[in-house]
Design a protein around this motif. Structure first.
Motif, PDB file in Angstrom:
ATOM      1  N   ALA A  68       1.478  -4.833   3.521  1.00  0.00           N
ATOM      2  CA  ALA A  68       2.730  -5.653   3.180  1.00  0.00           C
ATOM      3  C   ALA A  68       3.104  -6.368   4.488  1.00  0.00           C
ATOM      4  CB  ALA A  68       3.747  -4.763   2.700  1.00  0.00           C
TER       5      ALA A  68
ATOM      6  N   LEU B 199       9.032  -7.544   4.646  1.00  0.00           N
ATOM      7  CA  LEU B 199       9.246  -6.656   3.347  1.00  0.00           C
ATOM      8  C   LEU B 199       9.759  -5.492   3.795  1.00  0.00           C
ATOM      9  CD1 LEU B 199       6.457  -7.601   0.723  1.00  0.00           C
ATOM     10  CD2 LEU B 199       8.940  -8.025   0.668  1.00  0.00           C
TER      11      LEU B 199
ATOM     12  N   ASN C 190      13.375  -3.686   3.031  1.00  0.00           N
ATOM     13  CA  ASN C 190      13.475  -2.294   2.515  1.00  0.00           C
ATOM     14  C   ASN C 190      14.176  -1.324   3.247  1.00  0.00           C
ATOM     15  OD1 ASN C 190      12.130   0.587   2.519  1.00  0.00           O
ATOM     16  ND2 ASN C 190      11.627  -0.284   0.416  1.00  0.00           N
TER      17      ASN C 190
ATOM     18  N   HIS D 261      17.248   1.208  -3.897  1.00  0.00           N
ATOM     19  CA  HIS D 261      16.018   2.106  -4.357  1.00  0.00           C
ATOM     20  C   HIS D 261      16.130   3.503  -3.897  1.00  0.00           C
ATOM     21  CE1 HIS D 261      15.027   1.269   0.193  1.00  0.00           C
ATOM     22  NE2 HIS D 261      14.276   2.374   0.112  1.00  0.00           N
TER      23      HIS D 261
ATOM     24  N   ALA E 159       6.463   1.312  -1.821  1.00  0.00           N
ATOM     25  CA  ALA E 159       7.290   0.191  -2.469  1.00  0.00           C
ATOM     26  C   ALA E 159       6.848  -1.352  -2.008  1.00  0.00           C
ATOM     27  CB  ALA E 159       8.777   0.721  -2.514  1.00  0.00           C
ATOM     28  N   CYS E 160       7.012  -1.198  -0.447  1.00  0.00           N
ATOM     29  CA  CYS E 160       6.533  -2.643  -0.089  1.00  0.00           C
ATOM     30  C   CYS E 160       5.178  -3.262  -0.437  1.00  0.00           C
ATOM     31  CB  CYS E 160       6.614  -2.438   1.362  1.00  0.00           C
ATOM     32  SG  CYS E 160       8.177  -2.102   2.136  1.00  0.00           S
TER      33      CYS E 160
ATOM     34  N   ARG F   5       3.775  -2.568  -3.121  1.00  0.00           N
ATOM     35  CA  ARG F   5       3.651  -2.969  -4.464  1.00  0.00           C
ATOM     36  C   ARG F   5       4.678  -4.279  -4.811  1.00  0.00           C
ATOM     37  NH1 ARG F   5       5.745   2.120  -8.393  1.00  0.00           N
ATOM     38  NH2 ARG F   5       5.228   0.746 -10.022  1.00  0.00           N
ATOM     39  N   THR F   6       5.316  -4.607  -3.711  1.00  0.00           N
ATOM     40  CA  THR F   6       6.036  -5.876  -3.954  1.00  0.00           C
ATOM     41  C   THR F   6       5.470  -6.972  -3.213  1.00  0.00           C
ATOM     42  OG1 THR F   6       8.252  -4.426  -3.508  1.00  0.00           O
ATOM     43  CG2 THR F   6       8.413  -7.017  -3.057  1.00  0.00           C
ATOM     44  N   GLN F   7       4.543  -6.722  -2.333  1.00  0.00           N
ATOM     45  CA  GLN F   7       3.628  -7.828  -1.581  1.00  0.00           C
ATOM     46  C   GLN F   7       2.848  -8.807  -2.685  1.00  0.00           C
ATOM     47  OE1 GLN F   7       3.649  -8.536   1.591  1.00  0.00           O
ATOM     48  NE2 GLN F   7       2.237 -10.276   1.196  1.00  0.00           N
TER      49      GLN F   7
ATOM     50  N   MET G 299       4.973 -11.478  -3.545  1.00  0.00           N
ATOM     51  CA  MET G 299       5.615 -12.327  -2.312  1.00  0.00           C
ATOM     52  C   MET G 299       4.282 -13.325  -2.086  1.00  0.00           C
ATOM     53  SD  MET G 299       6.851 -10.905   1.410  1.00  0.00           S
ATOM     54  CE  MET G 299       7.425 -12.071   2.550  1.00  0.00           C
TER      55      MET G 299
ATOM     56  N   TYR H  73       6.275 -17.795  -5.374  1.00  0.00           N
ATOM     57  CA  TYR H  73       7.245 -17.263  -4.557  1.00  0.00           C
ATOM     58  C   TYR H  73       7.976 -18.349  -3.719  1.00  0.00           C
ATOM     59  CZ  TYR H  73       9.684 -14.073  -1.177  1.00  0.00           C
ATOM     60  OH  TYR H  73      10.601 -13.413  -0.378  1.00  0.00           O
TER      61      TYR H  73
END
Length: 272
Positions: free
Chosen positions: A69, A73, A77, A83, A210-211, A213-215, A218, A223
């Motif tokens: 990531a 991010l 976080n 979260h 979590a990061c 999964r967000t990448q 992004m 984005y």
């Protein structure tokens, strides 16, 4: 001639908190304003962190995480806590106020208080290690999180300090090195620090997953704005403004467009 023309390039360095901070910029910014200033902005004054005498502590454990990531991010976080209730069950047991979604960094000088039945900052709330002598009474049984831009996290609890350093290696990959620091006699006597280490090791793993999964979102060409900042995220908004200032861009009111890269103007603050 060889040494003059082909010698090692000089870099700005500063020793603080037991770490050597390095800045590669040709004209380094003020260490007091950019690095110590972030600590003051979080704790209210520079003396508060001196109570932990971090330079005298010893490394009891070190983990290195390879996170898929972007470094920004990871910082976002770390700064927000919406979260926390859903992915940090162990942390919210120790710090009940985190279950309400407010990060410790929201209030200047505020430290998240341990739960009433919690004895120490450990994975099961059991007794911790020997308390750092200089920790003030109003700092006892509290957790303080500090973001030192661009790539350092400092976590303070009464008996140890957790120190993160982030090293971006690609737009979608960051290596994070994390130290758990204790009083020297705790480390030298080979005391069991596993319950202490395990708490934040789990937090790190949960956050980094979590990061990651967000990448992918992004990384999408679509984005651009990334979401809307609400008033309780003013400290995250300040981070966005800080990044955009160094990129020479301006954050739009409707969102927060961020480049998947990092500061590129050569003025990034020192990092250890």
């Amino acid at each position: 001639v060889g040494r003059t023309e082909y010698g090692l390039a000089p870099v700005a360095t500063r020793e603080w908190l037991g770490y050597v901070w390095v800045c590669l910029a040709e004209n380094p910014p003020s260490f007091e304003e950019d690095v110590i200033g972030d600590v003051v902005a979080r704790l209210g004054d520079a003396e508060a962190i001196e109570h932990y005498d971090i330079a005298s502590l010893s490394v009891g454990k070190r983990f290195v995480y390879d996170v898929k990531a972007n470094w920004k991010l990871i910082i976002e976080n770390f700064m927000e806590c919406y979260h926390c209730a859903t992915i940090h069950p162990e942390l919210t047991e120790v710090l009940p106020e985190f279950a309400d979604g407010f990060a410790a960094q929201y209030y200047v000088g505020h430290g998240a208080e341990f739960g009433e039945a919690v004895k120490g900052f450990t994975v099961d709330g059991s007794e911790g290690l020997d308390r750092i002598p200089g920790v003030a009474e109003d700092q006892d049984r509290r957790y303080y999180a500090i973001t030192v831009r661009p790539q350092v996290f400092i976590n303070l609890v009464p008996d140890h300090v957790i120190f993160h350093r982030m090293y971006p290696v690609a737009v979608d990959r960051t290596v994070v090195e994390c130290d758990w620091l204790y009083l020297p006699h705790v480390v030298d006597s080979d005391k069991d620090v596993s319950r202490s280490v395990e708490l934040f090791h789990r937090v790190n793993q949960q956050d980094f997953e979590a990061c990651e999964r967000t990448q992918p979102g992004m990384s999408s060409r679509m984005y651009a704005k990334g979401g809307v900042l609400v008033p309780s995220e003013h400290h995250i908004g300040a981070f966005h403004d800080w990044v955009n200032e160094r990129l020479g861009t301006r954050r739009q009111q409707a969102g927060r467009p961020l480049s998947p890269g990092g500061p590129s103007d050569g003025r990034s603050p020192p990092r250890p």
